[in-house]
Scaffold this active site. Sequence first.
Site, PDB file in Angstrom:
ATOM      1  N   TRP A   1    -128.044  88.559  62.398  1.00 30.44           N
ATOM      2  CA  TRP A   1    -129.372  88.813  61.845  1.00 30.44           C
ATOM      3  C   TRP A   1    -130.272  88.894  63.068  1.00 30.44           C
ATOM      4  O   TRP A   1    -130.477  87.906  63.776  1.00 30.44           O
ATOM      5  CB  TRP A   1    -129.816  87.679  60.920  1.00 30.44           C
ATOM      6  CG  TRP A   1    -131.078  87.990  60.192  1.00 30.44           C
ATOM      7  CD1 TRP A   1    -131.203  88.642  59.011  1.00 30.44           C
ATOM      8  CD2 TRP A   1    -132.412  87.654  60.599  1.00 30.44           C
ATOM      9  NE1 TRP A   1    -132.536  88.745  58.657  1.00 30.44           N
ATOM     10  CE2 TRP A   1    -133.297  88.147  59.608  1.00 30.44           C
ATOM     11  CE3 TRP A   1    -132.959  86.998  61.709  1.00 30.44           C
ATOM     12  CZ2 TRP A   1    -134.686  87.997  59.694  1.00 30.44           C
ATOM     13  CZ3 TRP A   1    -134.336  86.849  61.794  1.00 30.44           C
ATOM     14  CH2 TRP A   1    -135.185  87.350  60.784  1.00 30.44           C
TER      15      TRP A   1
ATOM     16  N   GLU B   1    -141.245  82.522  40.964  1.00 32.92           N
ATOM     17  CA  GLU B   1    -139.828  82.700  41.275  1.00 32.92           C
ATOM     18  C   GLU B   1    -139.329  84.070  40.789  1.00 32.92           C
ATOM     19  O   GLU B   1    -138.573  84.747  41.489  1.00 32.92           O
ATOM     20  CB  GLU B   1    -139.026  81.545  40.640  1.00 32.92           C
ATOM     21  CG  GLU B   1    -137.515  81.639  40.769  1.00 32.92           C
ATOM     22  CD  GLU B   1    -136.994  81.667  42.194  1.00 32.92           C
ATOM     23  OE1 GLU B   1    -137.768  81.477  43.145  1.00 32.92           O
ATOM     24  OE2 GLU B   1    -135.783  81.922  42.358  1.00 32.92           O
TER      25      GLU B   1
ATOM     26  N   LYS C   1    -129.201  84.578  54.328  1.00 30.82           N
ATOM     27  CA  LYS C   1    -129.154  83.441  53.399  1.00 30.82           C
ATOM     28  C   LYS C   1    -129.784  82.192  53.996  1.00 30.82           C
ATOM     29  O   LYS C   1    -130.487  81.458  53.334  1.00 30.82           O
ATOM     30  CB  LYS C   1    -127.689  83.178  53.056  1.00 30.82           C
ATOM     31  CG  LYS C   1    -127.459  82.018  52.104  1.00 30.82           C
ATOM     32  CD  LYS C   1    -127.693  82.440  50.692  1.00 30.82           C
ATOM     33  CE  LYS C   1    -127.506  81.322  49.694  1.00 30.82           C
ATOM     34  NZ  LYS C   1    -128.346  81.555  48.507  1.00 30.82           N
TER      35      LYS C   1
ATOM     36  N   ASN D   1    -126.184  81.917  67.565  1.00 32.68           N
ATOM     37  CA  ASN D   1    -127.093  81.893  66.418  1.00 32.68           C
ATOM     38  C   ASN D   1    -128.292  81.061  66.838  1.00 32.68           C
ATOM     39  O   ASN D   1    -128.122  79.964  67.361  1.00 32.68           O
ATOM     40  CB  ASN D   1    -126.383  81.238  65.221  1.00 32.68           C
ATOM     41  CG  ASN D   1    -127.323  80.988  64.057  1.00 32.68           C
ATOM     42  OD1 ASN D   1    -128.345  81.643  63.921  1.00 32.68           O
ATOM     43  ND2 ASN D   1    -126.974  80.028  63.220  1.00 32.68           N
ATOM     44  N   GLY D   2    -129.499  81.587  66.637  1.00 32.25           N
ATOM     45  CA  GLY D   2    -130.697  80.832  67.008  1.00 32.25           C
ATOM     46  C   GLY D   2    -131.590  81.642  67.937  1.00 32.25           C
ATOM     47  O   GLY D   2    -131.439  82.866  68.036  1.00 32.25           O
TER      48      GLY D   2
ATOM     49  N   CYS E   1    -127.180  84.549  61.215  1.00 30.83           N
ATOM     50  CA  CYS E   1    -126.028  84.856  62.042  1.00 30.83           C
ATOM     51  C   CYS E   1    -124.859  83.966  61.640  1.00 30.83           C
ATOM     52  O   CYS E   1    -125.009  82.769  61.446  1.00 30.83           O
ATOM     53  CB  CYS E   1    -126.269  84.691  63.536  1.00 30.83           C
ATOM     54  SG  CYS E   1    -127.553  85.744  64.181  1.00 30.83           S
TER      55      CYS E   1
ATOM     56  N   LYS F   1    -137.753  86.889  43.310  1.00 31.21           N
ATOM     57  CA  LYS F   1    -136.435  87.489  43.102  1.00 31.21           C
ATOM     58  C   LYS F   1    -136.539  89.025  43.110  1.00 31.21           C
ATOM     59  O   LYS F   1    -135.723  89.709  43.695  1.00 31.21           O
ATOM     60  CB  LYS F   1    -135.845  87.055  41.757  1.00 31.21           C
ATOM     61  CG  LYS F   1    -135.272  85.665  41.734  1.00 31.21           C
ATOM     62  CD  LYS F   1    -133.949  85.596  42.451  1.00 31.21           C
ATOM     63  CE  LYS F   1    -133.659  84.238  43.046  1.00 31.21           C
ATOM     64  NZ  LYS F   1    -134.528  83.702  44.044  1.00 31.21           N
TER      65      LYS F   1
ATOM     66  N   ARG G   1    -124.956  85.529  56.003  1.00 33.43           N
ATOM     67  CA  ARG G   1    -125.871  84.946  56.986  1.00 33.43           C
ATOM     68  C   ARG G   1    -126.591  85.995  57.827  1.00 33.43           C
ATOM     69  O   ARG G   1    -127.500  85.668  58.599  1.00 33.43           O
ATOM     70  CB  ARG G   1    -125.116  83.994  57.914  1.00 33.43           C
ATOM     71  CG  ARG G   1    -124.396  82.886  57.195  1.00 33.43           C
ATOM     72  CD  ARG G   1    -123.699  81.979  58.167  1.00 33.43           C
ATOM     73  NE  ARG G   1    -124.661  81.258  58.980  1.00 33.43           N
ATOM     74  CZ  ARG G   1    -125.181  80.082  58.660  1.00 33.43           C
ATOM     75  NH1 ARG G   1    -124.825  79.499  57.551  1.00 33.43           N
ATOM     76  NH2 ARG G   1    -126.031  79.485  59.459  1.00 33.43           N
TER      77      ARG G   1
ATOM     78  N   GLU H   1    -137.315  90.433  46.686  1.00 33.74           N
ATOM     79  CA  GLU H   1    -136.224  90.400  47.663  1.00 33.74           C
ATOM     80  C   GLU H   1    -135.067  91.307  47.267  1.00 33.74           C
ATOM     81  O   GLU H   1    -134.364  91.821  48.135  1.00 33.74           O
ATOM     82  CB  GLU H   1    -135.750  88.978  47.977  1.00 33.74           C
ATOM     83  CG  GLU H   1    -135.061  88.216  46.897  1.00 33.74           C
ATOM     84  CD  GLU H   1    -134.597  86.824  47.374  1.00 33.74           C
ATOM     85  OE1 GLU H   1    -134.507  85.933  46.538  1.00 33.74           O
ATOM     86  OE2 GLU H   1    -134.317  86.641  48.571  1.00 33.74           O
TER      87      GLU H   1
ATOM     88  N   HIS I   1    -159.865  85.843  37.189  1.00 31.58           N
ATOM     89  CA  HIS I   1    -160.533  85.643  38.484  1.00 31.58           C
ATOM     90  C   HIS I   1    -160.099  86.702  39.494  1.00 31.58           C
ATOM     91  O   HIS I   1    -160.313  86.533  40.690  1.00 31.58           O
ATOM     92  CB  HIS I   1    -160.239  84.238  39.004  1.00 31.58           C
ATOM     93  CG  HIS I   1    -160.735  83.167  38.089  1.00 31.58           C
ATOM     94  ND1 HIS I   1    -162.072  82.831  37.996  1.00 31.58           N
ATOM     95  CD2 HIS I   1    -160.094  82.404  37.176  1.00 31.58           C
ATOM     96  CE1 HIS I   1    -162.228  81.884  37.089  1.00 31.58           C
ATOM     97  NE2 HIS I   1    -161.039  81.613  36.565  1.00 31.58           N
TER      98      HIS I   1
HETATM   99  O1  M6R Z   1    -131.458  77.077  52.117  1.00 30.00           O
HETATM  100  P1  M6R Z   1    -132.859  76.864  51.624  1.00 30.00           P
HETATM  101  O2  M6R Z   1    -132.915  76.404  50.201  1.00 30.00           O
HETATM  102  O3  M6R Z   1    -133.656  75.964  52.538  1.00 30.00           O
HETATM  103  O4  M6R Z   1    -133.530  78.303  51.690  1.00 30.00           O
HETATM  104  C1  M6R Z   1    -134.886  78.470  51.444  1.00 30.00           C
HETATM  105  C2  M6R Z   1    -135.232  79.932  51.274  1.00 30.00           C
HETATM  106  O5  M6R Z   1    -134.936  80.636  52.440  1.00 30.00           O
HETATM  107  C3  M6R Z   1    -134.468  80.576  50.112  1.00 30.00           C
HETATM  108  O6  M6R Z   1    -134.686  79.886  48.918  1.00 30.00           O
HETATM  109  C4  M6R Z   1    -134.902  82.052  49.920  1.00 30.00           C
HETATM  110  O7  M6R Z   1    -136.223  82.107  49.519  1.00 30.00           O
HETATM  111  C5  M6R Z   1    -133.965  82.741  48.939  1.00 30.00           C
HETATM  112  N1  M6R Z   1    -133.467  83.939  49.525  1.00 30.00           N
HETATM  113  C6  M6R Z   1    -134.623  83.109  47.666  1.00 30.00           C
HETATM  114  O8  M6R Z   1    -133.761  83.711  46.763  1.00 30.00           O
END
Ligand code: M6R
Length: 618
Positions: A75, A487, A613, A101-102, A2, A491, A27, A494, A510
């Site tokens: 969000w 990673e 984010k 927010n929260g 948010c 990517k 956000r 998401e 395995h």
């Molecule tokens: O702000 P942060 O680095 O703590 O965020 C952690 C994760 O939420 C963040 O890296 C998330 O996995 C990304 N969207 C990945 O691309």
Amino acid sequence: MCGIVGYVGEGSALNMVIEGLRRLEYRGYDSAGVAVLVDGKLETDKRAGKLANLEASLQEQPLPHSTTGIGHTRWATHGAPNDRNAHPHLDCTRSVAVIHNGIIENFAELRADLEERGHQLSSETDTEAVAHLLEEEVASLGDGLDLAEAMRRVCRQLEGAFTLVAVHVDAPDVVVGARRNSPLVVGRGDGENFLASDVAAFIAHTREAVELGQDQVVELRRDGVTVTTFDGAPAATHGYHVDWDASAAEKGGYDYFMLKEIAEQPQAVADTMLGRVGRDGRLHLDEMRLSDDELREVDKIIIVACGTAFHAGLVAKYAIEHWTRIPCEVELSSEFRYRDPVLTTRTLVVAISQSGETMDTLMALRHAREQGSRVLAICNTNGSTIPRESDAVLYTHAGPEVAVASTKGYLTQIVACFLVGLYLAQVRGNKYGDEIKSVVDDLRKMPDKVAAVLERMEPVRALARELRDCTSVLFLGRHVGYPTALEGALKLKELAYMHAEGFAGGELKHGPIALIEEGVPVIAVVPSSLGRGSLHDKVVSNIQEIRARGARTIVIAEEGDEGVVPYADHLVRVPSSPTLLQPLVTTIPLQVFAAEMAAARGHDVDQPRNLAKSVTVE
Ligand code: M6R
């Protein structure tokens, strides 16, 4: 999660708020809404979906001019992402508007009590309870409205995490905010002031910011800002100058922020080293606020982080243990706190977070500090909560990262972890000066190598477009190539919304090898053929094994590595680097692949579905 904006000044509140929301949309983008004060009345508009829906509605039916207003991009946590649940929320008398927010954890109880007292709540959100509580507190304070005092009284009734911002029809030039466990920052302008979840919202108007502390209420007027605790005592604040400008938060000619941020990686990596490594190879991290004596006492390191930052921690473990011989664990922040980890005063907990606001990581570091451990934050966001609550901080200098998928944030987290590992080795004498210097020299070459990889990404983009209809992509790696594989898979999940999984090469037989069938794309990250030869050969064997079973192999390997050529259906070359530093180059094709795949599948690259984010709720 948010985005929140508040404005009071001489300009158009609506324009300021919408402009701020545009910069905060990363956000959350389930809905957006605004409320402005006009001649003793609240004028609001709110729409489900992206900010563009709200903007279209405002275009059709503009709100009257106002100099005081608030806005929100959501969000969703409580209640579906529809118009009704969009913020701002109003009280029964339509006098107060609130954005949040929260998560207010005791909202069900508060809501039941409010309904019993005759309030009519029209949404499913936890936020709306706050509007009605403010209504009651304002009424109980009688004449001479003190919205800040009403807010303090309400905050004392709330449990959970919240940033709240409110306006009231009887306080035409006042915006009030409150924060607990959720970000809120003040922007101090000339004849105007701002409140926002992130400085990006007001950076085009002022670069003077004020951090708000935990459990504080702020009253914003045109010509002043007053901060108090929830109990009403004056609160000390910390002001700072934001060291980047509005252009850093623009797309700068790229179609997506993510593409711009990928392209910025050579600079971001260089900036994160800047001033921290001397030509003589000595590291200078006095800014970290941990004394050499404290670092010499450390007997265990635990890295806590989420998502991509967790993968940076996994890479760091290989380097830190190798350089310092200190045992290093890496744990998801969300698991750490709930498993009773062994922590002592000699444990150094490293909390990695781009945003500095990730709730799970914040809770993990609080837990570690309660047990007496020291916490070092690795963070990209000045003034955010995680560095503020840590004993020490090393900032990554990636500049603002706007795309939800982290790219330059990730590479700079790895670099910052390397600096910490090398500094520990220097302080504790685990490595001779010339050994450290040799790693530092290699590290210095990485920005150019990152730039070189970026220059040859067209075939990767073409491959992503070609594979746009596939249903699954697997990733394979060993050693630091394993977190790189994780990673790459994250990517792709998401951004492309497809099945993607990363495996350690040694685990293939395995179980995961059963997933291999004709044509399934597997991206393999091949370690350097220099130095750790056996590791290289083992990954090449893995590639042969999966290829024999029909996999389409996409191989990321160093220039000059001819051993992989016969087994690669597609070969992506990266410059040769020492094994530990390889993720700084091997990750880039995976970022580009995911971004291109998302675009080819028609997805919003910067704002993937269901995500935000900054994950400020547990
Ligand atoms: O702000 P942060 O680095 O703590 O965020 C952690 C994760 O939420 C963040 O890296 C998330 O996995 C990304 N969207 C990945 O691309």
